[in-house]
Scaffold this motif. Structure first.
Motif, PDB file in Angstrom:
ATOM      1  N   UNK A 282       0.844  -1.209   0.000  1.00 23.61           N
ATOM      2  CA  UNK A 282       0.000   0.000   0.000  1.00 23.61           C
ATOM      3  C   UNK A 282       0.876   1.255   0.000  1.00 23.61           C
ATOM      4  N   UNK A 283       1.693   1.330   1.028  1.00 22.73           N
ATOM      5  CA  UNK A 283       2.606   2.475   1.101  1.00 22.73           C
ATOM      6  C   UNK A 283       3.524   2.508  -0.117  1.00 22.73           C
ATOM      7  N   UNK A 284       3.914   1.307  -0.521  1.00 21.91           N
ATOM      8  CA  UNK A 284       4.835   1.188  -1.640  1.00 21.91           C
ATOM      9  C   UNK A 284       4.213   1.772  -2.911  1.00 21.91           C
ATOM     10  N   UNK A 285       2.964   1.431  -3.154  1.00 22.55           N
ATOM     11  CA  UNK A 285       2.256   1.935  -4.336  1.00 22.55           C
ATOM     12  C   UNK A 285       2.165   3.459  -4.271  1.00 22.55           C
ATOM     13  N   UNK A 286       1.864   3.949  -3.099  1.00 19.85           N
ATOM     14  CA  UNK A 286       1.753   5.397  -2.913  1.00 19.85           C
ATOM     15  C   UNK A 286       3.087   6.077  -3.201  1.00 19.85           C
ATOM     16  N   UNK A 287       4.163   5.501  -2.682  1.00 17.33           N
ATOM     17  CA  UNK A 287       5.494   6.062  -2.906  1.00 17.33           C
ATOM     18  C   UNK A 287       5.821   6.115  -4.392  1.00 17.33           C
ATOM     19  N   UNK A 288       5.486   5.033  -5.083  1.00 14.78           N
ATOM     20  CA  UNK A 288       5.791   4.974  -6.515  1.00 14.78           C
ATOM     21  C   UNK A 288       5.025   6.048  -7.274  1.00 14.78           C
ATOM     22  N   UNK A 289       3.770   6.245  -6.920  1.00 17.30           N
ATOM     23  CA  UNK A 289       2.955   7.254  -7.583  1.00 17.30           C
ATOM     24  C   UNK A 289       3.555   8.637  -7.352  1.00 17.30           C
ATOM     25  N   UNK A 290       3.966   8.899  -6.144  1.00 15.71           N
ATOM     26  CA  UNK A 290       4.560  10.191  -5.814  1.00 15.71           C
ATOM     27  C   UNK A 290       5.849  10.393  -6.596  1.00 15.71           C
TER      28      UNK A 290
END
Ligand SMILES: [Zn+2]
Length: 73
Positions: free
Chosen positions: A1-9
């Motif tokens: 979850x956090x990982x996906x968010x980081x990638x998007x950012x």
């Protein structure tokens, strides 16, 4: 979850970097030397985006390593 968010950012930052770099080129700044900023992160050897080098003269690390350094501090 956090990982996906980081990638998007990260992706957004890259896109912003590209847009601003293009703008800088149009403004005639492309020929100027980016103040001794490293092209490659001194920690992980990843390429540092042009915008980051323009925005932070003398920068030596990529966003990821800089973030880690700040968290470590
Ligand atoms: Zn790095």
């Amino acid at each position: 979850m956090t990982d996906i968010f980081d990638r998007a950012t990260e992706r957004e930052e890259e896109m912003l970097a590209d847009a601003l770099a293009a703008q800088a080129r149009r403004a005639g700044l492309a020929g100027k030397t980016v103040h001794d900023s490293a092209r490659i992160c001194r920690i992980c050897d990843e390429a540092i985006p042009e915008l980051r080098r323009c925005a932070l003269p003398g920068v030596q690390t990529c966003i990821d390593c800089q973030t880690e350094l700040e968290h470590a501090a």
